[in-house]
Design an enzyme around this catalytic site. Structure first.
Site, mmCIF file in Angstrom:
data_model
loop_
_atom_site.group_PDB
_atom_site.id
_atom_site.type_symbol
_atom_site.label_atom_id
_atom_site.label_comp_id
_atom_site.label_asym_id
_atom_site.label_seq_id
_atom_site.Cartn_x
_atom_site.Cartn_y
_atom_site.Cartn_z
ATOM 1 N N GLY A 190 -22.111 5.282 5.896
ATOM 2 C CA GLY A 190 -21.197 5.731 4.831
ATOM 3 C C GLY A 190 -21.757 5.298 3.488
ATOM 4 O O GLY A 190 -21.745 4.114 3.153
ATOM 5 N N LYS A 245 0.876 -1.179 0.000
ATOM 6 C CA LYS A 245 0.000 0.000 0.000
ATOM 7 C C LYS A 245 0.909 1.223 0.000
ATOM 8 O O LYS A 245 1.998 1.197 0.589
ATOM 9 C CB LYS A 245 -0.858 -0.015 1.265
ATOM 10 C CG LYS A 245 -2.111 0.794 1.181
ATOM 11 C CD LYS A 245 -3.303 -0.013 0.698
ATOM 12 C CE LYS A 245 -4.563 0.817 0.704
ATOM 13 N NZ LYS A 245 -5.732 0.064 0.291
ATOM 14 N N GLY A 266 -20.791 6.302 0.332
ATOM 15 C CA GLY A 266 -19.907 6.763 -0.733
ATOM 16 C C GLY A 266 -19.994 5.788 -1.898
ATOM 17 O O GLY A 266 -21.050 5.195 -2.159
ATOM 18 N N ASN A 267 -18.872 5.586 -2.579
ATOM 19 C CA ASN A 267 -18.864 4.743 -3.781
ATOM 20 C C ASN A 267 -19.358 3.330 -3.497
ATOM 21 O O ASN A 267 -20.185 2.796 -4.218
ATOM 22 C CB ASN A 267 -17.435 4.668 -4.342
ATOM 23 C CG ASN A 267 -16.996 6.002 -4.886
ATOM 24 O OD1 ASN A 267 -17.748 6.661 -5.592
ATOM 25 N ND2 ASN A 267 -15.792 6.426 -4.537
ATOM 26 N N VAL A 268 -18.852 2.723 -2.428
ATOM 27 C CA VAL A 268 -19.238 1.344 -2.121
ATOM 28 C C VAL A 268 -20.605 1.314 -1.444
ATOM 29 O O VAL A 268 -21.472 0.516 -1.799
ATOM 30 C CB VAL A 268 -18.185 0.656 -1.217
ATOM 31 C CG1 VAL A 268 -18.594 -0.777 -0.923
ATOM 32 C CG2 VAL A 268 -16.807 0.687 -1.855
HETATM 33 P P1 NAD Z 1 -15.885 6.937 -0.219
HETATM 34 O O1 NAD Z 1 -14.887 7.943 0.196
HETATM 35 O O2 NAD Z 1 -16.483 6.978 -1.577
HETATM 36 O O3 NAD Z 1 -17.134 6.934 0.816
HETATM 37 C C1 NAD Z 1 -17.003 7.050 2.181
HETATM 38 C C2 NAD Z 1 -18.266 7.710 2.696
HETATM 39 O O4 NAD Z 1 -18.242 7.715 4.118
HETATM 40 C C3 NAD Z 1 -18.412 9.170 2.251
HETATM 41 O O5 NAD Z 1 -19.701 9.399 1.724
HETATM 42 C C4 NAD Z 1 -18.198 9.952 3.557
HETATM 43 O O6 NAD Z 1 -18.921 11.173 3.600
HETATM 44 C C5 NAD Z 1 -18.716 8.953 4.566
HETATM 45 N N1 NAD Z 1 -18.253 9.192 5.928
HETATM 46 C C6 NAD Z 1 -17.051 9.638 6.362
HETATM 47 N N2 NAD Z 1 -17.022 9.717 7.710
HETATM 48 C C7 NAD Z 1 -18.238 9.275 8.128
HETATM 49 C C8 NAD Z 1 -18.821 9.093 9.398
HETATM 50 N N3 NAD Z 1 -18.167 9.413 10.519
HETATM 51 N N4 NAD Z 1 -20.083 8.606 9.467
HETATM 52 C C9 NAD Z 1 -20.775 8.301 8.357
HETATM 53 N N5 NAD Z 1 -20.256 8.447 7.115
HETATM 54 C C10 NAD Z 1 -19.027 8.937 7.013
HETATM 55 O O7 NAD Z 1 -15.187 5.524 0.068
HETATM 56 P P2 NAD Z 1 -15.560 4.121 -0.579
HETATM 57 O O8 NAD Z 1 -14.711 3.902 -1.775
HETATM 58 O O9 NAD Z 1 -17.032 3.988 -0.668
HETATM 59 O O10 NAD Z 1 -14.996 3.130 0.551
HETATM 60 C C11 NAD Z 1 -15.702 2.948 1.764
HETATM 61 C C12 NAD Z 1 -14.848 2.100 2.703
HETATM 62 O O11 NAD Z 1 -14.603 0.831 2.104
HETATM 63 C C13 NAD Z 1 -13.467 2.698 3.009
HETATM 64 O O12 NAD Z 1 -13.134 2.372 4.338
HETATM 65 C C14 NAD Z 1 -12.536 1.958 2.062
HETATM 66 O O13 NAD Z 1 -11.216 1.880 2.553
HETATM 67 C C15 NAD Z 1 -13.198 0.589 2.027
HETATM 68 N N6 NAD Z 1 -12.920 -0.154 0.789
HETATM 69 C C16 NAD Z 1 -13.243 0.373 -0.422
HETATM 70 C C17 NAD Z 1 -12.991 -0.351 -1.597
HETATM 71 C C18 NAD Z 1 -13.363 0.193 -2.932
HETATM 72 O O14 NAD Z 1 -13.358 -0.577 -3.928
HETATM 73 N N7 NAD Z 1 -13.719 1.455 -3.064
HETATM 74 C C19 NAD Z 1 -12.404 -1.631 -1.513
HETATM 75 C C20 NAD Z 1 -12.108 -2.155 -0.252
HETATM 76 C C21 NAD Z 1 -12.366 -1.400 0.893
#
Ligand code: NAD
Length: 365
Positions: free
Chosen positions: A194, A94, A196-198
């Site tokens: 949360g 990473k 976001g994307n996922v």
């Molecule tokens: P993202 O940044 O698109 O979404 C994260 C969301 O969480 C945002 O909408 C943000 O506003 C919200 N958030 C932040 N702090 C918060 C809180 N205290 N309470 C509620 N919501 C809050 O990230 P993502 O790509 O959706 O990833 C989400 C998680 O999954 C992360 O921890 C990431 O490391 C993990 N992850 C993602 C992937 C991937 O393919 N994107 C793969 C493996 C793991």
């Protein structure tokens, strides 16, 4: 310019890299610095027994350099076990770039970072993580082939988030099967923290299945968008952990299962996308087990993203990506059953299988 001078007696307060709390026999830690672009990055290569160390690059405004080192060490270690449990021939790595992705990320900085990645000759392969986009990876691709997560129109597998969400959904269904005897999520109350994307993509799967979805986020605009799109409920309270729910899906931050929250949790299942959900793997894993809360290990069920980028290295297509991601269901059930048989936490059971795969490969060598 003021240079911070550390008194030699203060140095004793700082653990050097090999003595860091998160150091776990990492093979290599690379510090990258470029004065012209302002790049300060750390690449953690935890273990390359199964293959090259693959893991995303995170750009974050860390409070200190130690925090950045710690993150690179912790996240790269997590990637080793994620790849191993998923059956991929990849090691764990990473990278972190210190800085604000919104204001300090420039094309020059990304290109210089790509050159540092290239200098490792493929021992580390990068991808996107927090603060990075597919187009950043496309830029890095112009200076090194050791990058994944690039756009589909230049031969990549595209945005990994929907596949990650699908894997989390599969893992959640398996955990529900184990906890309730059925993997049907219809009518189950699921809190997605949360969106976001996922998280949003997970909400879509859950809504399609008829689950009662409650969403929380710190971004009000997103909450309203997702509510309007899928007809789900916005959480209005201020302590999600104490709410009545069947399933808690952490999809924002890590370490939300901690000393402060664990005693309040009423969910029977925890299954989400966030990395490092347990503040302390051993302590909190054990408490969850004692409370009878079924925990689907994060590094197992959020592996859809790495399956997606691995396709770029192994040249397999969407169908195989889906098949491998669907298999997260079987692996999760197997792990939960193993944990029960062996009297260990689900986290430990998953970790042990991953470690034994690494050990077996090491012996073969
Ligand atoms: P993202 O940044 O698109 O979404 C994260 C969301 O969480 C945002 O909408 C943000 O506003 C919200 N958030 C932040 N702090 C918060 C809180 N205290 N309470 C509620 N919501 C809050 O990230 P993502 O790509 O959706 O990833 C989400 C998680 O999954 C992360 O921890 C990431 O490391 C993990 N992850 C993602 C992937 C991937 O393919 N994107 C793969 C493996 C793991």
């Amino acid at each position: 310019m003021v240079t911070e001078v550390v008194d030699s007696k203060d140095l004793k307060k700082f653990a050097p890299v090999f003595g860091q709390m998160s150091f776990d026999n990492h093979e290599q830690v690379v510090f990258c610095n470029d004065k012209d672009t302002g790049l300060k990055a750390i690449i953690g290569i935890h273990n390359t027994v199964l293959g090259p160390a693959l893991g995303g690059t995170r750009m974050w405004n860390y409070a200190s350099e130690w925090e950045a080192v710690n993150d690179a060490l912790r996240l790269s270690r997590g990637m080793t076990f994620k790849a191993a449990i998923t059956g991929l021939n990849l090691g764990g790595g990473k990278a972190v770039i210190i800085g604000d992705a919104k204001t300090q990320k420039t094309p020059e900085l990304m290109l210089r970072f790509g050159e540092f990645v290239h200098s490792l000759s493929g021992k580390y392969i990068t991808a996107e993580d927090v603060g990075m986009t597919t187009s950043d990876m496309d830029l890095v691709r112009t200076v090194t082939p050791f990058v994944t997560g690039i756009s589909e129109d230049i031969g990549g597998a595209g945005n990994p988030s929907p596949i990650t969400a699908y894997g989390v959904f599969m893992g959640m269904k398996a955990a529900a099967k184990y906890a309730y005897g059925s993997d049907v999520l219809e009518e189950k109350v699921v809190y997605v923290q949360g969106i976001g994307n996922v998280g949003e993509s997970l909400v879509e799967h859950l809504s399609n299945e008829g689950a009662k979805v409650v969403i929380s986020d710190i971004n009000q605009q997103r909450l309203e968008e997702v509510r309007d799109k899928y007809g789900v409920t916005i959480y209005e309270g201020d302590n999600i952990y104490a709410e009545d729910m069947d399933i808690y899906a952490p999809c924002a931050l890590g370490a939300t299962v901690n000393d402060g929250t664990i005693s309040q949790l009423k969910a029977k299942v925890i299954a989400g996308a966030a990395n490092n959900q347990l503040a302390d793997e051993n302590i909190h894993g054990t408490i969850l087990r004692e409370k009878g809360i079924v925990y689907a290990p994060d590094f197992l069920i959020n592996a859809g993203g790495i399956i997606n980028v691995y396709a770029e290295l192994e040249n397999y297509g969407k169908q195989e990506i889906i098949r491998k991601t669907e298999n997260i269901y079987n692996t999760t059930l197997e792990i939960l059953n193993n944990a029960e048989t062996n009297g260990v936490t689900s986290h430990q059971a998953a970790f042990d299988i991953a470690q034994s795969r690494i050990d077996a490969r090491k012996k073969e060598r």
